[in-house]
Design an enzyme around this catalytic site. Structure first.
Site, PDB file in Angstrom:
ATOM      1  CD  GLU A   9      -2.976   1.466   1.937  1.00 37.10           C
ATOM      2  OE1 GLU A   9      -2.937   0.111   3.199  1.00 37.10           O
ATOM      3  OE2 GLU A   9      -3.784   2.293   2.531  1.00 37.10           O
ATOM      4  CD  GLU A  35       9.428  -9.386  -6.573  1.00 36.11           C
ATOM      5  OE1 GLU A  35      10.842  -9.701  -6.132  1.00 36.11           O
ATOM      6  OE2 GLU A  35       8.499  -8.765  -6.128  1.00 36.11           O
ATOM      7  CG  ASP A  64      11.841  -5.977  -7.620  1.00 41.49           C
ATOM      8  OD1 ASP A  64      11.023  -5.960  -6.713  1.00 41.49           O
ATOM      9  OD2 ASP A  64      12.416  -6.682  -8.010  1.00 41.49           O
TER      10      ASP A  64
HETATM   11  P1  IMP Z   1       9.639  -4.995  -3.520  1.00 41.49           P
HETATM   12  O1  IMP Z   1       9.738  -3.702  -4.450  1.00 41.49           O
HETATM   13  O2  IMP Z   1       8.465  -4.767  -3.559  1.00 41.49           O
HETATM   14  O3  IMP Z   1      10.372  -5.699  -3.457  1.00 41.49           O
HETATM   15  O4  IMP Z   1      10.418  -4.315  -2.014  1.00 41.49           O
HETATM   16  C1  IMP Z   1      11.759  -4.484  -1.898  1.00 41.49           C
HETATM   17  C2  IMP Z   1      11.659  -4.032  -0.227  1.00 41.49           C
HETATM   18  O5  IMP Z   1      12.277  -2.503  -0.493  1.00 41.49           O
HETATM   19  C3  IMP Z   1      10.943  -3.621   0.210  1.00 41.49           C
HETATM   20  O6  IMP Z   1      11.394  -4.533   2.050  1.00 41.49           O
HETATM   21  C4  IMP Z   1      10.695  -2.413   0.636  1.00 41.49           C
HETATM   22  O7  IMP Z   1       9.983  -1.856   1.833  1.00 41.49           O
HETATM   23  C5  IMP Z   1      11.877  -1.031   0.856  1.00 41.49           C
HETATM   24  N1  IMP Z   1      11.441  -0.166  -0.357  1.00 41.49           N
HETATM   25  C6  IMP Z   1      11.380  -0.379  -1.799  1.00 41.49           C
HETATM   26  N2  IMP Z   1      11.470   0.774  -1.900  1.00 41.49           N
HETATM   27  C7  IMP Z   1      11.148   1.836  -0.969  1.00 41.49           C
HETATM   28  C8  IMP Z   1      11.252   2.859   0.104  1.00 41.49           C
HETATM   29  O8  IMP Z   1      10.718   4.056  -0.955  1.00 41.49           O
HETATM   30  N3  IMP Z   1      11.363   2.930   0.734  1.00 41.49           N
HETATM   31  C9  IMP Z   1      11.870   2.489   2.045  1.00 41.49           C
HETATM   32  N4  IMP Z   1      11.729   0.733   1.547  1.00 41.49           N
HETATM   33  C10 IMP Z   1      12.166   0.440   0.475  1.00 41.49           C
END
Ligand code: IMP
Length: 182
Positions: A9, A35, A64
């Site tokens: 979210e 993924e 991602d």
């Molecule tokens: P994914 O892209 O859903 O695989 O997320 C990768 C991880 O990096 C997740 O645990 C996110 O919480 C973290 N993450 C991705 N973008 C951000 C951000 O903008 N701020 C903090 N954590 C992030």
């Protein structure tokens, strides 16, 4: 209108907000997707979109992202989501105890399925790992990622002006706008 596929979210809120500034409406397709494992975010995003395209009929994009820490040889990188879920911000802070080189960056890759093929767009933001968690806003690693002295969790919506996600979306939305003008 374009579909954004994510189960996160926090990501959706940011994307919707940024899209608004480009006059683009984003609809949330809230679901998990497969993924593949790998060391390359762009490839992971591309393959995820190709797999998902077999189920989603409309045009869509997904994103991602990952946190990369040079002092830890790029860890957690493509494993950021798993690392966040298992050891979280405390785990990263522990790994960084006594480490002087606090540089870190976030990368985001957007993969857009245009009905025929996948296009990718990248964004990066450079910062540092804080010595403790600060701030209440945002999600994920935001409380430990410092940009210009404040953590992303302290910046609130100002994060959206400089984040990796913003920079990746900028390229993507400009591309979409360009198509409209053809
Ligand atoms: P994914 O892209 O859903 O695989 O997320 C990768 C991880 O990096 C997740 O645990 C996110 O919480 C973290 N993450 C991705 N973008 C951000 C951000 O903008 N701020 C903090 N954590 C992030």
């Amino acid at each position: 209108m374009i579909y954004f596929v994510t189960s996160n979210e926090g990501k959706f809120r940011e994307v919707k907000e940024i899209a608004k500034s480009y006059g683009i409406e984003v609809e949330w397709l809230k679901r998990e997707y497969l993924e593949p494992q790998g060391n390359d975010l762009e490839e992971i995003a591309r393959i995820s979109a190709e797999i998902l395209a077999k189920e989603v009929r409309e045009k869509f994009f997904l994103e991602d992202s990952g946190l990369f820490i040079p002092a830890l040889n790029g860890f957690p990188g493509p494993y950021s989501s798993y690392v966040f879920k298992t050891v979280g911000n405390e785990g990263i802070l522990k790994l960084m105890e006594g480490v002087e080189d606090r540089r870190a960056y976030f990368l985001a890759v957007i993969a857009f399925w245009d009905g025929e093929r996948v296009l990718t767009f990248k964004g990066r933001v450079d910062g540092r790992i804080a010595h403790e968690m600060r701030g209440e806003r945002g999600f994920g690693f935001d409380p430990i990622f410092e940009y210009d002295g404040r953590t992303f969790a302290e910046m609130g919506e100002e994060k959206n002006e400089v984040s990796h996600r913003r920079r990746a979306l900028e390229g993507f939305f400009k591309y979409l706008k360009g198509l409209e003008n053809l």
